[in-house]
Design a protein around this motif. Structure first.
Motif, mmCIF file in Angstrom:
data_model
loop_
_atom_site.group_PDB
_atom_site.id
_atom_site.type_symbol
_atom_site.label_atom_id
_atom_site.label_comp_id
_atom_site.label_asym_id
_atom_site.label_seq_id
_atom_site.Cartn_x
_atom_site.Cartn_y
_atom_site.Cartn_z
ATOM 1 N N MET A 1 0.855 -1.167 0.000
ATOM 2 C CA MET A 1 0.000 0.000 0.000
ATOM 3 C C MET A 1 0.903 1.233 0.000
ATOM 4 O O MET A 1 1.873 1.305 0.738
ATOM 5 N N SER A 2 0.556 2.208 -0.824
ATOM 6 C CA SER A 2 1.385 3.404 -0.906
ATOM 7 C C SER A 2 1.200 4.280 0.327
ATOM 8 O O SER A 2 0.238 4.141 1.078
ATOM 9 N N LYS A 3 2.120 5.181 0.518
ATOM 10 C CA LYS A 3 2.062 6.102 1.666
ATOM 11 C C LYS A 3 0.806 6.963 1.601
ATOM 12 O O LYS A 3 0.193 7.244 2.623
ATOM 13 N N LEU A 9 -6.341 6.501 4.591
ATOM 14 C CA LEU A 9 -7.048 5.637 5.537
ATOM 15 C C LEU A 9 -6.924 6.157 6.963
ATOM 16 O O LEU A 9 -7.895 6.155 7.726
ATOM 17 N N ALA A 10 -5.737 6.623 7.323
ATOM 18 C CA ALA A 10 -5.522 7.140 8.679
ATOM 19 C C ALA A 10 -6.356 8.392 8.923
ATOM 20 O O ALA A 10 -6.952 8.547 9.996
ATOM 21 N N ALA A 60 -20.638 2.617 -4.450
ATOM 22 C CA ALA A 60 -19.759 3.744 -4.123
ATOM 23 C C ALA A 60 -18.364 3.535 -4.703
ATOM 24 O O ALA A 60 -17.771 4.461 -5.268
ATOM 25 N N VAL A 61 -17.857 2.324 -4.573
ATOM 26 C CA VAL A 61 -16.537 2.016 -5.122
ATOM 27 C C VAL A 61 -16.588 2.103 -6.648
ATOM 28 O O VAL A 61 -15.695 2.685 -7.275
ATOM 29 N N TYR A 97 -13.191 -3.261 0.306
ATOM 30 C CA TYR A 97 -13.626 -2.009 -0.319
ATOM 31 C C TYR A 97 -12.955 -0.771 0.268
ATOM 32 O O TYR A 97 -12.535 0.112 -0.485
ATOM 33 N N PRO A 98 -12.839 -0.645 1.598
ATOM 34 C CA PRO A 98 -12.209 0.580 2.117
ATOM 35 C C PRO A 98 -10.777 0.778 1.631
ATOM 36 O O PRO A 98 -10.392 1.888 1.262
ATOM 37 N N VAL A 99 -10.008 -0.289 1.599
ATOM 38 C CA VAL A 99 -8.611 -0.194 1.152
ATOM 39 C C VAL A 99 -8.571 0.122 -0.343
ATOM 40 O O VAL A 99 -7.830 1.005 -0.784
#
Length: 110
Positions: A1-3, A9-10, A60-61, A97-99
């Motif tokens: 996962m990229s920065k 997400l954070a 949504a995605v 989905y969130p990721v």
């Protein structure tokens, strides 16, 4: 996962935590600003809405991916789907989905 995905997400999680803390503090403020034995104190607790995390839907995605595709990121979207073990969006596990959404949202941002 990229920065950028991790940061996105954070930030989303931090906002959700902040909203939860505000709701809790409002509830406690209502509870302790009234007499504990009064009916209004009990009603304040009962009337406090439950905070529910809204699950991210396939639609949504799909909307985000479609928009990113329209602006020229079709190849990157395919790579994201393959990274998550699918050839098309409907094959993705909804728990991912969130990721996936966070990774897609940063496409074209830098």
């Amino acid at each position: 996962m990229s920065k950028m995905s991790e940061l996105s997400l954070a930030i989303r999680e931090l906002k959700r935590c902040g909203e939860t803390l505000i709701a809790i503090s409002d509830s406690l403020d209502g509870l302790f600003s009234n007499n504990e034995d009064s009916p209004s104190a009990n009603r304040q607790i009962a009337d406090t809405p439950e905070l529910k995390e809204n699950p991210i839907t396939l639609e949504a995605v799909r909307a985000v991916l479609a928009e990113k595709s329209r602006v020229g990121h079709t190849a990157e979207i395919r790579e994201l789907l393959e990274k998550h073990g699918a050839g098309k969006l409907s094959e993705i596990d909804p728990s991912k989905y969130p990721v996936l959404l966070a990774e897609a949202e940063v496409l074209g941002n830098g």
